[in-house]
Design an enzyme around this catalytic site. Structure first.
Site, PDB file in Angstrom:
ATOM      1  N   HIS A   1       0.845  -1.196   0.000  1.00 31.01           N
ATOM      2  CA  HIS A   1       0.000   0.000   0.000  1.00 31.01           C
ATOM      3  C   HIS A   1       0.875   1.239   0.000  1.00 31.01           C
ATOM      4  O   HIS A   1       2.046   1.217   0.388  1.00 31.01           O
ATOM      5  CB  HIS A   1      -0.935   0.013   1.214  1.00 31.01           C
ATOM      6  CG  HIS A   1      -0.228   0.271   2.522  1.00 31.01           C
ATOM      7  ND1 HIS A   1      -0.044   1.538   3.032  1.00 31.01           N
ATOM      8  CD2 HIS A   1       0.336  -0.578   3.417  1.00 31.01           C
ATOM      9  CE1 HIS A   1       0.600   1.458   4.181  1.00 31.01           C
ATOM     10  NE2 HIS A   1       0.849   0.183   4.443  1.00 31.01           N
ATOM     11  N   CYS A   2       0.285   2.361  -0.470  1.00 35.55           N
ATOM     12  CA  CYS A   2       0.933   3.667  -0.385  1.00 35.55           C
ATOM     13  C   CYS A   2       0.090   4.516   0.561  1.00 35.55           C
ATOM     14  O   CYS A   2      -0.585   3.981   1.435  1.00 35.55           O
ATOM     15  CB  CYS A   2       1.077   4.300  -1.764  1.00 35.55           C
ATOM     16  SG  CYS A   2      -0.497   4.583  -2.609  1.00 35.55           S
ATOM     17  N   ALA A   3       0.101   5.830   0.391  1.00 36.75           N
ATOM     18  CA  ALA A   3      -0.601   6.706   1.332  1.00 36.75           C
ATOM     19  C   ALA A   3      -2.117   6.536   1.280  1.00 36.75           C
ATOM     20  O   ALA A   3      -2.794   6.692   2.298  1.00 36.75           O
ATOM     21  CB  ALA A   3      -0.230   8.166   1.052  1.00 36.75           C
ATOM     22  N   THR A   4      -2.655   6.201   0.109  1.00 37.22           N
ATOM     23  CA  THR A   4      -4.114   6.148  -0.033  1.00 37.22           C
ATOM     24  C   THR A   4      -4.633   4.858  -0.651  1.00 37.22           C
ATOM     25  O   THR A   4      -5.817   4.564  -0.529  1.00 37.22           O
ATOM     26  CB  THR A   4      -4.606   7.315  -0.920  1.00 37.22           C
ATOM     27  OG1 THR A   4      -3.983   7.220  -2.216  1.00 37.22           O
ATOM     28  CG2 THR A   4      -4.263   8.655  -0.297  1.00 37.22           C
ATOM     29  N   ARG A   5      -3.768   4.085  -1.328  1.00 42.34           N
ATOM     30  CA  ARG A   5      -4.250   2.968  -2.138  1.00 42.34           C
ATOM     31  C   ARG A   5      -3.661   1.630  -1.701  1.00 42.34           C
ATOM     32  O   ARG A   5      -2.499   1.537  -1.328  1.00 42.34           O
ATOM     33  CB  ARG A   5      -3.888   3.178  -3.610  1.00 42.34           C
ATOM     34  CG  ARG A   5      -4.188   4.543  -4.145  1.00 42.34           C
ATOM     35  CD  ARG A   5      -3.664   4.692  -5.566  1.00 42.34           C
ATOM     36  NE  ARG A   5      -3.482   6.087  -5.942  1.00 42.34           N
ATOM     37  CZ  ARG A   5      -2.944   6.492  -7.070  1.00 42.34           C
ATOM     38  NH1 ARG A   5      -2.521   5.613  -7.948  1.00 42.34           N
ATOM     39  NH2 ARG A   5      -2.813   7.781  -7.325  1.00 42.34           N
TER      40      ARG A   5
END
EC number: 2.7.1.211
Length: 463
Positions: free
Chosen positions: A26-30
């Protein structure tokens, strides 16, 4: 509403079960998932899961948008049911051949900078706070003048605001070694060598107070305080050199000999070849950026404000990190930030209009939180979950961003830092610019909101 564990189970089931998952990160939002068979994904079912704000394929990954904070908890829930314990590096390995060469290069550049951005954000906030507490009008409220501020206090603020940029090459080299499979601490030391106090300080050389050291009569050698490209390519090449020696140096000598050879070779290569050449390239990039930002009649803000979120869709917007770092390094302020802040706020305004106009409870539940997320600087839920789904709201958001960017350019707004925008971005304008900054963002939001509400979203297109 379902809890995170139930949502995680639904996500796994909707994308074809555990056996269809290669890796997840995952990244910051996804949530970023690499699957074995794309046809097994029930995309419509994924879109209906609680807290999901949109989903799409990009660069070989199926990306499900949950938003800041939520995505971390969903990822932990997915790990807890035994799906995968893959790291982001595993996902990059699975997708490194996906997309065009330019997309892969910029994605890698982004991988290097993502871990560094938080400290640059903190530095920008420190700069803003220093501007606030040393501002004449603020001091006057307490019966003080700038002359009343002690030298020791100013020295303390310099430690907070200057350290990250002075040692930026060390951070960049460390992260680049990490991304390309080298030993991060070797990259860290190599980066520190590039800013060694034994070398002429880059800023002093730029001011004309110090001369570079000329080797062989034509190679200028300086420190690289605040530079990015020399440290990035030193890290890239250094990681390759380290891998070369790791395979060939006997195990008994590897601990001592490999770091010695890597640092010796790379500091020579960095100071005498990579550094001088890439420093020139950095200057060209900076001068080109300035030329765009200095376009007359607000054209720079109009263009950048309109196009920024289009570039975000492509996923190559991380290249802007380099531009903003160079602006801060060379100018001590960032005129790019207010332009993209207008673009981000405008997408939030368009999404807010959809949320208020929609009669569908699900669309309201999706659009209203997504608009708030955009006002906090994260537009992916708004763009992919709402605006692009209907098309016109996204275009109205682009227009709002262009209008806001135009006024930001006309008012010559200048941020003290980078990487925070919209409402959090106010911390970068804690001086006599803050009211203008708020006005520009309000103009962006209002333009996008009104255009979307009256022309960009029709009730019969609800789902």
């Amino acid at each position: 509403m379902m809890n995170n564990e139930e949502i995680a189970k639904q996500v796994v089931h909707s994308i074809g079960g555990k056996e269809n998952i290669q890796s997840v990160a995952h990244c910051a939002t996804r949530l970023r998932i690499v699957v074995n068979n794309r046809d097994k994904i029930d995309e419509e079912k994924v879109e209906q899961i609680d807290k999901v704000k949109g989903a799409f394929f990009n660069s070989g990954q199926y990306q499900i948008i949950f938003g800041t904070g939520t995505v971390n908890r969903i990822y932990e829930a997915i790990e807890s049911i035994g799906v995968s314990e893959s790291r982001e590096t595993d996902v990059k390995e699975n997708t490194k051949k996906e997309g065009s060469k330019l997309q892969r290069a910029i994605r890698t550049f982004g991988d290097v900078f993502v871990p560094i951005i938080p400290v640059l954000v903190a530095t920008g906030l420190f700069m803003g706070l220093r501007g606030l507490v040393t501002h004449e009008q603020i001091l006057a409220l307490f019966g003080m003048t700038p002359d009343n501020i002690s030298d020791n206090f100013l020295l303390f603020t310099e430690v907070l605001t200057d350290t990250a940029f002075v040692f930026l090459p060390a951070l960049v080299a460390w992260s680049t070694f990490r991304v390309f499979g080298g030993t991060p601490v070797i990259g860290l030391v190599l980066g520190l060598m590039l800013v060694s106090p034994s070398l002429p300080n880059a800023w002093n050389v730029a001011d004309g107070g110090v001369d570079p050291i000329n080797f062989f009569g034509f190679i200028p050698v300086i420190g690289y305080q605040g530079s990015v490209l020399p440290a990035f390519f030193a890290g890239l090449v250094g990681a390759k050199v380290e891998k070369f020696f790791r395979k060939r140096v006997p195990e008994a000598l590897d601990l001592i000999l490999t770091p010695f050879l890597v640092l010796l070779i790379m500091i020579i290569l960095s100071l005498f070849a990579l550094g001088p050449v890439l420093h020139i390239v950095e200057n060209w990039i900076f001068e080109g950026t300035i030329a765009i930002l200095e376009l007359p009649f607000g054209l720079s803000g109009l263009i950048i404000g309109f196009l920024h979120q289009v570039i975000v869709i492509t996923g190559v917007h991380h290249i802007f990190n380099l531009l903003e770092i160079q602006l801060l390094e060379n100018l001590s302020f960032n005129p790019f930030n207010p332009l993209i802040s207008a673009a981000i706020a405008a997408q939030g305004g368009a999404t807010l209009a959809v949320g208020l106009k929609a009669k569908s409870k699900k669309m309201k539940a999706l659009a209203l939180p997504s608009s708030f997320s955009a006002f906090l600087g994260i537009t992916e839920p708004a763009i992919f979950g709402v605006n692009l789904r209907y098309g016109k709201p996204f275009i109205m958001g682009l227009i709002g961003g262009g209008v806001g960017g135009f006024f930001a350019s006309i008012f010559q707004l200048k941020a003290t830092g980078m990487a925070v925008t919209a409402l959090p971005g106010t911390l970068l304008y804690l001086n006599d610019q803050i009211l203008i900054y708020l006005l520009v963002n309000i103009i962006s939001i209002a333009t996008a909101f009104l255009l979307t509400y009256f022309f960009g979203y029709k009730e019969e297109k609800q789902s």
